[in-house]
Design a protein around this motif. Sequence first.
Motif, short mmCIF file in Angstrom:
data_model
loop_
_atom_site.label_atom_id
_atom_site.label_comp_id
_atom_site.label_asym_id
_atom_site.label_seq_id
_atom_site.Cartn_x
_atom_site.Cartn_y
_atom_site.Cartn_z
N THR A 1 109.01 2.12 22.88
CA THR A 1 107.84 1.28 22.66
C THR A 1 106.77 1.60 23.72
O THR A 1 106.85 1.15 24.84
CB THR A 1 108.20 -0.21 22.71
OG1 THR A 1 109.27 -0.46 21.80
CG2 THR A 1 107.03 -1.07 22.31
N ASP A 2 105.80 2.38 23.31
CA ASP A 2 104.68 2.69 24.19
C ASP A 2 103.43 1.99 23.64
O ASP A 2 103.50 1.24 22.67
CB ASP A 2 104.48 4.19 24.31
CG ASP A 2 104.22 4.86 22.97
OD1 ASP A 2 104.27 4.18 21.94
OD2 ASP A 2 103.97 6.07 22.96
N SER A 3 102.30 2.22 24.25
CA SER A 3 101.08 1.53 23.85
C SER A 3 100.68 1.88 22.42
O SER A 3 100.16 1.03 21.69
CB SER A 3 99.94 1.82 24.81
OG SER A 3 99.66 3.21 24.85
N ASP A 4 100.94 3.11 21.98
CA ASP A 4 100.60 3.49 20.61
C ASP A 4 101.44 2.74 19.58
O ASP A 4 100.92 2.30 18.55
CB ASP A 4 100.79 5.00 20.41
CG ASP A 4 99.75 5.82 21.14
OD1 ASP A 4 98.65 5.29 21.39
OD2 ASP A 4 100.04 6.98 21.47
N SER A 5 102.73 2.57 19.85
CA SER A 5 103.58 1.84 18.89
C SER A 5 103.24 0.35 18.88
O SER A 5 103.30 -0.29 17.83
CB SER A 5 105.06 2.07 19.18
OG SER A 5 105.38 1.70 20.48
N ILE A 6 102.84 -0.21 20.02
CA ILE A 6 102.40 -1.61 20.04
C ILE A 6 101.12 -1.76 19.23
O ILE A 6 100.96 -2.71 18.46
CB ILE A 6 102.19 -2.10 21.49
CG1 ILE A 6 103.54 -2.20 22.20
CG2 ILE A 6 101.48 -3.45 21.53
CD1 ILE A 6 103.45 -2.49 23.67
N TYR A 7 100.22 -0.82 19.37
CA TYR A 7 98.98 -0.81 18.61
C TYR A 7 99.26 -0.78 17.11
O TYR A 7 98.64 -1.49 16.33
CB TYR A 7 98.14 0.40 19.05
CG TYR A 7 96.67 0.20 18.96
CD1 TYR A 7 96.01 -0.71 19.78
CD2 TYR A 7 95.91 0.95 18.06
CE1 TYR A 7 94.65 -0.88 19.70
CE2 TYR A 7 94.54 0.78 17.98
CZ TYR A 7 93.92 -0.13 18.80
OH TYR A 7 92.57 -0.30 18.71
N GLU A 8 100.23 0.05 16.69
CA GLU A 8 100.61 0.14 15.28
C GLU A 8 101.19 -1.18 14.78
O GLU A 8 100.89 -1.61 13.67
CB GLU A 8 101.63 1.26 15.08
CG GLU A 8 101.06 2.63 15.19
CD GLU A 8 102.13 3.71 15.03
OE1 GLU A 8 103.20 3.42 14.44
OE2 GLU A 8 101.89 4.83 15.51
#
Length: 66
Positions: free
Chosen positions: A16-23
């Motif tokens: 879980t990185d910032s891109d997956s949180i954004y998604e």
Amino acid sequence: MKTYEYELVKMEPVETDSDSIYEILNDRGPRGFRLVGIQKLWSHDSDWNAIQRNFLVLEKEVEEEL
């Protein structure tokens, strides 16, 4: 009367990185959910050992007629 629906989304420690949180937020946002915060809650790992994990807490306001 206003009620609230909550959804907890488990954050994986490495994945879980910032891109997956954004998604996740872009997926749930059109359905009315908004980010309330990130909470550390007790959970279980694959061997059922108690561990603390981070969860995204999402909230949706539901309007009910009386």
